[in-house]
Design a protein around this motif. Structure first.
Motif, PDB file in Angstrom:
ATOM      1  N   LEU A  61       0.818  -1.221   0.000  1.00  0.00           N
ATOM      2  CA  LEU A  61       0.000   0.000   0.000  1.00  0.00           C
ATOM      3  C   LEU A  61       0.853   1.274   0.000  1.00  0.00           C
ATOM      4  CD1 LEU A  61      -2.741  -1.064   2.584  1.00  0.00           C
ATOM      5  CD2 LEU A  61      -3.064  -0.726   0.117  1.00  0.00           C
ATOM      6  N   SER A  62       2.185   1.082   0.096  1.00  0.00           N
ATOM      7  CA  SER A  62       3.124   2.217   0.131  1.00  0.00           C
ATOM      8  C   SER A  62       2.794   3.161   1.295  1.00  0.00           C
ATOM      9  CB  SER A  62       3.101   2.983  -1.206  1.00  0.00           C
ATOM     10  OG  SER A  62       3.486   2.136  -2.266  1.00  0.00           O
ATOM     11  N   ILE A  63       2.690   2.557   2.468  1.00  0.00           N
ATOM     12  CA  ILE A  63       2.391   3.335   3.672  1.00  0.00           C
ATOM     13  C   ILE A  63       3.405   2.971   4.758  1.00  0.00           C
ATOM     14  CG2 ILE A  63      -0.086   3.533   3.190  1.00  0.00           C
ATOM     15  CD1 ILE A  63      -0.540   1.224   5.147  1.00  0.00           C
ATOM     16  N   ALA A  64       3.409   3.721   5.839  1.00  0.00           N
ATOM     17  CA  ALA A  64       4.266   3.404   6.972  1.00  0.00           C
ATOM     18  C   ALA A  64       3.674   2.215   7.724  1.00  0.00           C
ATOM     19  CB  ALA A  64       4.375   4.612   7.893  1.00  0.00           C
ATOM     20  N   PRO A  65       4.534   1.342   8.300  1.00  0.00           N
ATOM     21  CA  PRO A  65       4.038   0.155   9.010  1.00  0.00           C
ATOM     22  C   PRO A  65       3.020   0.472  10.096  1.00  0.00           C
ATOM     23  CG  PRO A  65       6.405  -0.027   8.683  1.00  0.00           C
ATOM     24  CD  PRO A  65       6.014   1.355   8.247  1.00  0.00           C
ATOM     25  N   ASP A  66       3.208   1.594  10.814  1.00  0.00           N
ATOM     26  CA  ASP A  66       2.282   1.872  11.909  1.00  0.00           C
ATOM     27  C   ASP A  66       0.938   2.407  11.441  1.00  0.00           C
ATOM     28  OD1 ASP A  66       3.092   4.330  11.050  1.00  0.00           O
ATOM     29  OD2 ASP A  66       3.856   5.023  12.984  1.00  0.00           O
ATOM     30  N   GLU A  67       0.750   2.512  10.100  1.00  0.00           N
ATOM     31  CA  GLU A  67      -0.522   3.002   9.555  1.00  0.00           C
ATOM     32  C   GLU A  67      -1.429   1.886   9.053  1.00  0.00           C
ATOM     33  OE1 GLU A  67       0.509   7.355   7.716  1.00  0.00           O
ATOM     34  OE2 GLU A  67       1.158   5.612   6.534  1.00  0.00           O
ATOM     35  N   ILE A  68      -0.985   0.615   9.113  1.00  0.00           N
ATOM     36  CA  ILE A  68      -1.754  -0.441   8.443  1.00  0.00           C
ATOM     37  C   ILE A  68      -3.155  -0.628   9.034  1.00  0.00           C
ATOM     38  CG2 ILE A  68       0.309  -1.700   7.682  1.00  0.00           C
ATOM     39  CD1 ILE A  68      -0.167  -3.680   9.944  1.00  0.00           C
ATOM     40  N   LYS A  69      -3.320  -0.354  10.338  1.00  0.00           N
ATOM     41  CA  LYS A  69      -4.645  -0.532  10.943  1.00  0.00           C
ATOM     42  C   LYS A  69      -5.671   0.407  10.318  1.00  0.00           C
ATOM     43  CE  LYS A  69      -3.297  -2.321  15.493  1.00  0.00           C
ATOM     44  NZ  LYS A  69      -3.404  -2.135  16.956  1.00  0.00           N
ATOM     45  N   ASP A  70      -5.220   1.560   9.812  1.00  0.00           N
ATOM     46  CA  ASP A  70      -6.140   2.520   9.194  1.00  0.00           C
ATOM     47  C   ASP A  70      -6.638   2.029   7.840  1.00  0.00           C
ATOM     48  OD1 ASP A  70      -5.730   4.202  11.368  1.00  0.00           O
ATOM     49  OD2 ASP A  70      -4.028   5.209  10.409  1.00  0.00           O
ATOM     50  N   TYR A  71      -5.957   1.066   7.247  1.00  0.00           N
ATOM     51  CA  TYR A  71      -6.309   0.611   5.897  1.00  0.00           C
ATOM     52  C   TYR A  71      -6.939  -0.787   5.893  1.00  0.00           C
ATOM     53  CZ  TYR A  71      -3.537   4.552   4.257  1.00  0.00           C
ATOM     54  OH  TYR A  71      -3.062   5.825   4.009  1.00  0.00           O
ATOM     55  N   LEU A  72      -6.899  -1.455   7.024  1.00  0.00           N
ATOM     56  CA  LEU A  72      -7.470  -2.803   7.090  1.00  0.00           C
ATOM     57  C   LEU A  72      -8.990  -2.762   7.043  1.00  0.00           C
ATOM     58  CD1 LEU A  72      -5.259  -4.600   9.784  1.00  0.00           C
ATOM     59  CD2 LEU A  72      -5.582  -5.335   7.422  1.00  0.00           C
ATOM     60  N   VAL A  73      -9.562  -3.634   6.219  1.00  0.00           N
ATOM     61  CA  VAL A  73     -11.016  -3.813   6.184  1.00  0.00           C
ATOM     62  C   VAL A  73     -11.423  -4.826   7.259  1.00  0.00           C
ATOM     63  CG1 VAL A  73     -12.965  -4.588   4.765  1.00  0.00           C
ATOM     64  CG2 VAL A  73     -11.100  -3.253   3.734  1.00  0.00           C
ATOM     65  N   LYS A  74     -10.527  -5.768   7.513  1.00  0.00           N
ATOM     66  CA  LYS A  74     -10.737  -6.782   8.548  1.00  0.00           C
ATOM     67  C   LYS A  74      -9.825  -6.473   9.734  1.00  0.00           C
ATOM     68  CE  LYS A  74     -13.429  -9.703   6.193  1.00  0.00           C
ATOM     69  NZ  LYS A  74     -14.712 -10.265   6.667  1.00  0.00           N
ATOM     70  N   LYS A  75     -10.147  -7.062  10.875  1.00  0.00           N
ATOM     71  CA  LYS A  75      -9.297  -6.863  12.057  1.00  0.00           C
ATOM     72  C   LYS A  75      -8.743  -8.202  12.532  1.00  0.00           C
ATOM     73  CE  LYS A  75     -13.146  -6.936  15.394  1.00  0.00           C
ATOM     74  NZ  LYS A  75     -14.223  -7.208  14.432  1.00  0.00           N
ATOM     75  N   GLU A  88      -7.403  -1.747   1.937  1.00  0.00           N
ATOM     76  CA  GLU A  88      -7.501  -0.870   0.761  1.00  0.00           C
ATOM     77  C   GLU A  88      -7.194   0.556   1.164  1.00  0.00           C
ATOM     78  OE1 GLU A  88     -11.518  -1.197  -0.598  1.00  0.00           O
ATOM     79  OE2 GLU A  88     -12.357  -0.206   1.162  1.00  0.00           O
ATOM     80  N   ASN A  89      -6.732   1.317   0.178  1.00  0.00           N
ATOM     81  CA  ASN A  89      -6.542   2.745   0.444  1.00  0.00           C
ATOM     82  C   ASN A  89      -7.762   3.515  -0.056  1.00  0.00           C
ATOM     83  OD1 ASN A  89      -6.333   2.767  -2.309  1.00  0.00           O
ATOM     84  ND2 ASN A  89      -4.179   3.390  -2.384  1.00  0.00           N
ATOM     85  N   LYS A  90      -7.854   4.799   0.241  1.00  0.00           N
ATOM     86  CA  LYS A  90      -9.011   5.604  -0.146  1.00  0.00           C
ATOM     87  C   LYS A  90      -8.526   6.910  -0.782  1.00  0.00           C
ATOM     88  CE  LYS A  90     -11.641   3.579   3.658  1.00  0.00           C
ATOM     89  NZ  LYS A  90     -12.316   3.802   4.936  1.00  0.00           N
ATOM     90  N   PRO A  91      -8.061   6.823  -2.026  1.00  0.00           N
ATOM     91  CA  PRO A  91      -7.532   8.009  -2.709  1.00  0.00           C
ATOM     92  C   PRO A  91      -8.649   8.954  -3.150  1.00  0.00           C
ATOM     93  CG  PRO A  91      -7.599   6.177  -4.222  1.00  0.00           C
ATOM     94  CD  PRO A  91      -8.041   5.629  -2.888  1.00  0.00           C
ATOM     95  N   LEU A  92      -8.276  10.203  -3.445  1.00  0.00           N
ATOM     96  CA  LEU A  92      -9.243  11.173  -3.952  1.00  0.00           C
ATOM     97  C   LEU A  92      -9.721  10.785  -5.334  1.00  0.00           C
ATOM     98  CD1 LEU A  92      -7.522  14.468  -2.740  1.00  0.00           C
ATOM     99  CD2 LEU A  92      -9.501  13.302  -1.733  1.00  0.00           C
ATOM    100  N   ILE A  93      -8.835  10.165  -6.114  1.00  0.00           N
ATOM    101  CA  ILE A  93      -9.202   9.736  -7.471  1.00  0.00           C
ATOM    102  C   ILE A  93      -9.311   8.216  -7.458  1.00  0.00           C
ATOM    103  CG2 ILE A  93      -8.519   9.740  -9.889  1.00  0.00           C
ATOM    104  CD1 ILE A  93      -6.877  12.254  -9.305  1.00  0.00           C
ATOM    105  N   LYS A  94     -10.496   7.692  -7.800  1.00  0.00           N
ATOM    106  CA  LYS A  94     -10.764   6.271  -7.638  1.00  0.00           C
ATOM    107  C   LYS A  94      -9.856   5.385  -8.487  1.00  0.00           C
ATOM    108  CE  LYS A  94     -14.513   6.086 -11.067  1.00  0.00           C
ATOM    109  NZ  LYS A  94     -15.913   5.719 -11.282  1.00  0.00           N
ATOM    110  N   TRP A  95      -9.293   5.943  -9.572  1.00  0.00           N
ATOM    111  CA  TRP A  95      -8.425   5.116 -10.430  1.00  0.00           C
ATOM    112  C   TRP A  95      -7.118   4.754  -9.724  1.00  0.00           C
ATOM    113  CZ3 TRP A  95     -10.923   9.436 -12.749  1.00  0.00           C
ATOM    114  CH2 TRP A  95     -11.986   9.079 -13.589  1.00  0.00           C
ATOM    115  N   PHE A  96      -6.781   5.491  -8.673  1.00  0.00           N
ATOM    116  CA  PHE A  96      -5.562   5.220  -7.926  1.00  0.00           C
ATOM    117  C   PHE A  96      -5.803   4.299  -6.722  1.00  0.00           C
ATOM    118  CE2 PHE A  96      -4.368   9.611  -9.547  1.00  0.00           C
ATOM    119  CZ  PHE A  96      -3.610   9.088 -10.612  1.00  0.00           C
ATOM    120  N   LYS A  97      -7.007   3.782  -6.632  1.00  0.00           N
ATOM    121  CA  LYS A  97      -7.351   2.927  -5.494  1.00  0.00           C
ATOM    122  C   LYS A  97      -6.615   1.585  -5.582  1.00  0.00           C
ATOM    123  CE  LYS A  97     -11.284   1.121  -2.867  1.00  0.00           C
ATOM    124  NZ  LYS A  97     -12.749   1.053  -2.750  1.00  0.00           N
TER     125      LYS A  97
END
Length: 375
Positions: A61-75, A88-97
């Motif tokens: 997801l190209s994020i910092a390790p401590d941010e993964i909980k913000d992107y998890l759909v499951k726990k 999943e990530n939530k970009p402003l432009i859906k094509w970059f999702k």
């Protein structure tokens, strides 16, 4: 008087055997003491932990390790199906999702905000421990298994490969010195325990595998044919885990060796009956013999449980020679000299005299014979 004990093969029409059936890890016992069980019946069950799959969500997801909980759909602890969205990530432009889907069905076992990894574990695999022999449960061992007991006919072999199986005994030859040929095998032998005579060829083994024969019992086999069947040379470790399509038991050894007449007669007398067999063999410390067990109806005067040892060699005992030049020959002990005798190697050893059916008498080192118990 001192005794010289020589371990031997058991070939007996009636005995009582006990077998410990234990799980490889703690589980649940499914039967009770006194229950009658069938060979294919599960007597205990355990769950083997599923395989673990690591996923590095932070990298994907190209994020910092401590941010993964913000992107998890499951726990952590949730069930997830294969190809279900895991993060999943939530970009402003859906094509970059970007959506990360689960590669397996399983459970989210753990996640790390240090490494950015999520560990998925597949569902546990169920391991059923089968009874192996039609028998009675005489003891249960909590979380481990059972001890079973059966009144049976028992034949031990010299060597075997392949695991535990069972089926009806079919005698395919007319005499113990007749080799088992491909022409002896028929489609009706699928799932059966086929008894041959002196020898088993590579072609016969190929046909047995094609027909789905459960087990083959013969006097001997060429070691080169065994090597070709397995695809490698057997070492000194225990056998019994080979996957060759059937279980093989040799009653005499390697080469073309007629099956012992009494062994052949006992198996012939049990033709049409169900047998349980195992090819597991260990020839070093803690000897394990391949075996053929034919359960019998329990009588009121039940025989005693087979003992692991006997007093010693006695006159009249049936024995098999297990070294050249008389390898495989069967006779009976005619004399037990007390004094050590010198053999061709110049060593002085304890010997015995063996009388063969043709009247020949040979002096044999005691380490070169094997007592055939129960005949």
């Amino acid at each position: 008087m001192a005794h010289s004990y020589t371990p031997g093969l058991t070939v007996t029409e009636r005995t009582v055997i006990r077998r410990r059936r234990l799980l490889p890890l703690p589980g649940k016992v499914l039967v009770n003491t006194g229950d009658r069980v069938r060979s294919a019946q599960a007597v205990a069950r355990a769950e083997l932990p599923g395989k673990v799959y690591p996923l590095n969500l932070a990298n994907q997801l190209s994020i910092a390790p401590d941010e993964i909980k913000d992107y998890l759909v499951k726990k952590e602890g949730d069930l997830v199906q294969k190809d279900e969205i895991l993060a999943e990530n939530k970009p402003l432009i859906k094509w970059f999702k970007t959506e990360i889907r689960s590669p397996v069905t399983g459970t989210i076992e753990s996640l790390s905000v240090v490494t950015g990894q999520v560990l998925l574990r597949e569902p546990p695999r169920i391991l059923d421990l089968l009874a192996y022999v039609d028998s009675t449960v005489i003891e249960t061992i909590p979380q481990q298994g059972v001890i079973i007991q059966a009144d049976c006919s028992l034949v031990q072999g010299i060597f075997g490969i392949g695991g535990e199986t069972w089926g009806e005994i079919v005698v395919a030859v007319t005499s113990p010195d007749e080799p088992l040929m491909p022409t002896h095998l028929t489609p009706a032998m699928k799932g059966k325990i086929v008894v041959g005579g002196s020898f088993l060829s590579a072609d016969t083994m190929t046909k047995a595998r094609e027909l789905g024969v459960a087990g083959l019992v013969v006097g001997g086999i060429h070691d080169k044919d065994l090597r070709a069947l397995l695809g490698y040379d057997l070492g000194v470790a225990i056998t019994g885990t080979e996957q060759v399509g059937f279980t093989l038991i040799l009653t005499e050894g390697f080469g073309a060796i007629p099956m012992a007449a009494k062994t052949f007669g006992l198996l012939s007398a049990r033709a049409g009956q169900k047998a349980s067999i195992s090819g597991a063999t260990q020839i070093r410390a803690g000897v394990i013999r391949p075996e053929i067990i034919v359960p019998q109806a329990t009588s009121t005067a039940s025989p005693t449980v087979a003992q692991a040892q006997r007093e010693g060699i006695r006159r009249g005992d049936p024995v098999r020679i297990i070294r050249d030049p008389l390898f495989g020959k069967i006779g009976e002990v005619s004399a037990l000299p007390h004094d050590l005798q010198k053999i061709p190697t110049e060593s002085e050893v304890r010997v015995l005299e063996v009388r063969f059916p043709d009247g020949q008498v040979a002096v044999i080192p005691r380490t070169n014979i094997e007592v055939i118990e129960g005949l």
